[in-house]
Enzyme design. Structure first.
Site, PDB file in Angstrom:
ATOM      1  N   ASP A  79       0.873  -1.181   0.000  1.00 24.32           N
ATOM      2  CA  ASP A  79       0.000   0.000   0.000  1.00 24.32           C
ATOM      3  C   ASP A  79       0.906   1.226   0.000  1.00 24.32           C
ATOM      4  O   ASP A  79       1.952   1.218   0.652  1.00 24.32           O
ATOM      5  CB  ASP A  79      -0.913   0.006   1.228  1.00 24.32           C
ATOM      6  N   ASN A  87     -10.227   7.463   7.564  1.00 26.00           N
ATOM      7  CA  ASN A  87     -10.112   6.015   7.320  1.00 26.00           C
ATOM      8  C   ASN A  87     -10.664   5.192   8.473  1.00 26.00           C
ATOM      9  O   ASN A  87     -11.082   4.046   8.284  1.00 26.00           O
ATOM     10  CB  ASN A  87      -8.657   5.610   7.113  1.00 26.00           C
ATOM     11  N   GLN A  89     -13.211   5.054  10.237  1.00 25.09           N
ATOM     12  CA  GLN A  89     -14.620   4.636  10.244  1.00 25.09           C
ATOM     13  C   GLN A  89     -14.793   3.227   9.680  1.00 25.09           C
ATOM     14  O   GLN A  89     -15.768   2.549   9.962  1.00 25.09           O
ATOM     15  CB  GLN A  89     -15.430   5.684   9.445  1.00 25.09           C
ATOM     16  N   ARG A  90     -13.832   2.748   8.905  1.00 28.78           N
ATOM     17  CA  ARG A  90     -13.981   1.437   8.258  1.00 28.78           C
ATOM     18  C   ARG A  90     -12.686   0.620   8.240  1.00 28.78           C
ATOM     19  O   ARG A  90     -12.734  -0.602   8.123  1.00 28.78           O
ATOM     20  CB  ARG A  90     -14.484   1.606   6.821  1.00 28.78           C
ATOM     21  N   LYS A 103       0.246   3.108   6.021  1.00 29.22           N
ATOM     22  CA  LYS A 103      -0.713   2.047   6.321  1.00 29.22           C
ATOM     23  C   LYS A 103      -0.037   0.691   6.474  1.00 29.22           C
ATOM     24  O   LYS A 103      -0.467  -0.127   7.295  1.00 29.22           O
ATOM     25  CB  LYS A 103      -1.795   1.985   5.232  1.00 29.22           C
ATOM     26  N   ASP A 147      -8.408   0.050  -4.490  1.00 27.63           N
ATOM     27  CA  ASP A 147      -9.509   1.001  -4.578  1.00 27.63           C
ATOM     28  C   ASP A 147      -9.626   1.638  -5.960  1.00 27.63           C
ATOM     29  O   ASP A 147     -10.255   2.686  -6.108  1.00 27.63           O
ATOM     30  CB  ASP A 147      -9.356   2.101  -3.519  1.00 27.63           C
ATOM     31  N   CYS A 205     -14.518   6.682  -2.550  1.00 28.22           N
ATOM     32  CA  CYS A 205     -15.170   6.678  -1.236  1.00 28.22           C
ATOM     33  C   CYS A 205     -15.407   8.079  -0.704  1.00 28.22           C
ATOM     34  O   CYS A 205     -16.416   8.338  -0.046  1.00 28.22           O
ATOM     35  CB  CYS A 205     -14.328   5.871  -0.237  1.00 28.22           C
ATOM     36  N   CYS A 359     -12.100  22.163  -3.935  1.00 28.60           N
ATOM     37  CA  CYS A 359     -12.678  21.017  -3.215  1.00 28.60           C
ATOM     38  C   CYS A 359     -11.753  20.759  -2.031  1.00 28.60           C
ATOM     39  O   CYS A 359     -11.222  21.693  -1.432  1.00 28.60           O
ATOM     40  CB  CYS A 359     -12.819  19.806  -4.130  1.00 28.60           C
TER      41      CYS A 359
END
Length: 396
Positions: A79, A87, A89-90, A103, A147, A205, A359
């Site tokens: 990775d 991140n 949250q999951r 990671k 992803d 995501c 953004c």
């Protein structure tokens, strides 16, 4: 795509078992040892297996956790990303204290907290056409939790060339899919989805969202597939696509067969071209657009009109004072008319000369400008804020 046989496939074990387990290992895996058809030999096979996990994010987290808990002897994690607070949250293998760390380092530490005797190898980088074949050849099995489409097809093509089994999973919002591809023993990803989709054809995501617990459901199914293949138990999802809809709680299975007209994969050329179009972590994807850097923006902040294309909830976290809000989805739907409506609602009778769109980091603003560029009136300049609001906040 032809109709598949109704018979479920079975395969021999992927690896030969280690000679023995220690008394501590026998105690640790005792619940496996009592499983009919699995037993001591299955556990010895797990201990002998070498597995490559692509991605230590939403899917990689449960995959790595459960393979380590199951007793897989060697796990390689690849990775190129770092842990962010969004991140957590999951991506349950990481903790709050890991924010900012790579990671792979965070995941390796988590594995060793669970079992210090597992061999963990880390690669802080991406799966690429240059390293894919060697990595696939060096492992008994690969699990793809990437992803992006480019990496998924690169994994498929490398598996087909080398012959390494591949477990594949994907998630989006409230839905997930899992399948298993074993070269020479059933169809591959390109038999199901022949062409590599455009990189921006599905929101990521950050844009589309993902239900955190969905990652656990899909990742656990992927880990189960890996254990079945390693130990030669049960029927893997070869020629079957498992689909799960979290909101309805419904599972369905799509059967598919090899496409006799599909050209065989002979090299990584197509996958390499797709990978080249995916930006590295920390860069904004999409076409080259006219940008304004933070220094110039600060100097001219009162002279430009700022349009924020993020979602409502993101503006609750931080917003540039005086900025107008126009979600990217509205621009996708209505183009220049959407922007004109916002400008008109702000009491502007004519379009301003200099519009800065932003953004979070620059990816969505670049897409917005690409959509709007064909309709810009004469004399109007559209620019993307380089680095987005992250860069703006970092200047405070």
């Amino acid at each position: 795509m032809s109709t598949a046989s109704t018979a479920l496939p079975t395969l021999p074990p992927l690896v030969e078992p280690v000679e023995s387990l220690s008394p501590a290992e026998l105690e640790r895996y005792s619940r496996h040892l009592s499983l009919p058809g699995f037993g001591l030999e299955g556990q010895r096979r797990l201990r002998a297996a070498s597995v490559l996990v692509i991605g230590a994010g939403g899917l990689g987290s449960p995959v790595i956790n459960y393979l380590a808990a199951a007793g897989v002897g060697s796990i390689t994690i690849i990775d190129d990303d770092v842990v962010e607070s969004s991140n957590l949250q999951r991506q349950v293998i990481h903790r709050d204290a890991d924010v900012g760390r790579s990671k792979v380092a965070s995941a390796a530490e988590a594995v060793h907290r669970l079992d210090p005797n597992i061999a963990v190898h880390t690669i802080e980088g991406r799966l690429t056409p240059e390293n894919a074949l060697e990595l696939f050849a060096g492992h008994d099995l690969v699990l793809d939790g990437a992803d992006n489409f480019a990496t998924r097809y690169l994994s498929n093509d490398a598996a087909e060339l080398i012959g390494t089994p591949l477990v594949w999973g994907t998630i989006f919002r409230f839905a997930g899919q899992v399948s298993t591809f074993v070269p020479g023993h059933g169809p591959m990803l390109r038999d199901l989805f022949p062409d590599i989709p455009e990189p921006d054809s599905v929101p990521n995501c950050a844009e589309g969202g993902v239900l955190g617990v969905l990652c656990g459901t899909v990742g656990s199914a992927m880990a189960t597939e890996a254990i079945k293949l390693i130990c030669g138990v049960g029927s893997p999802f070869i020629g079957r696509l498992l689909r799960y809809e979290a909101l309805t709680g419904e599972y369905s299975t799509l059967r598919f067969s090899p496409d006799p007209d599909r050209p065989a994969v002979t090299d990584l050329t197509e996958a390499a071209a797709a990978c080249a179009a995916v930006p590295a972590i920390g860069t904004a994807p999409g076409p080259t657009v006219d940008e304004i850097d933070i220094a110039e923006f600060r100097a001219r902040e009162d002279d430009v009109v700022v349009v924020d294309v993020r979602e409502d909830w993101e503006r609750e976290l931080a917003s540039i004072p005086g900025s107008m809000h126009l979600p990217l989805g509205d621009i996708r739907d209505s183009g220049w008319e959407a922007l004109e409506s916002v400008l008109g609602g702000a009491g502007r009778s004519r379009a301003p000369v200099d519009i800065v769109i932003h953004c979070r980091s620059g990816a969505r603003s670049a897409e917005a400008i690409e959509i709007l560029s064909g309709s810009v009136p004469a004399g109007v300049r559209l620019r993307s804020l380089a680095g987005g609001i992250d860069a703006w906040a970092g200047q405070d």
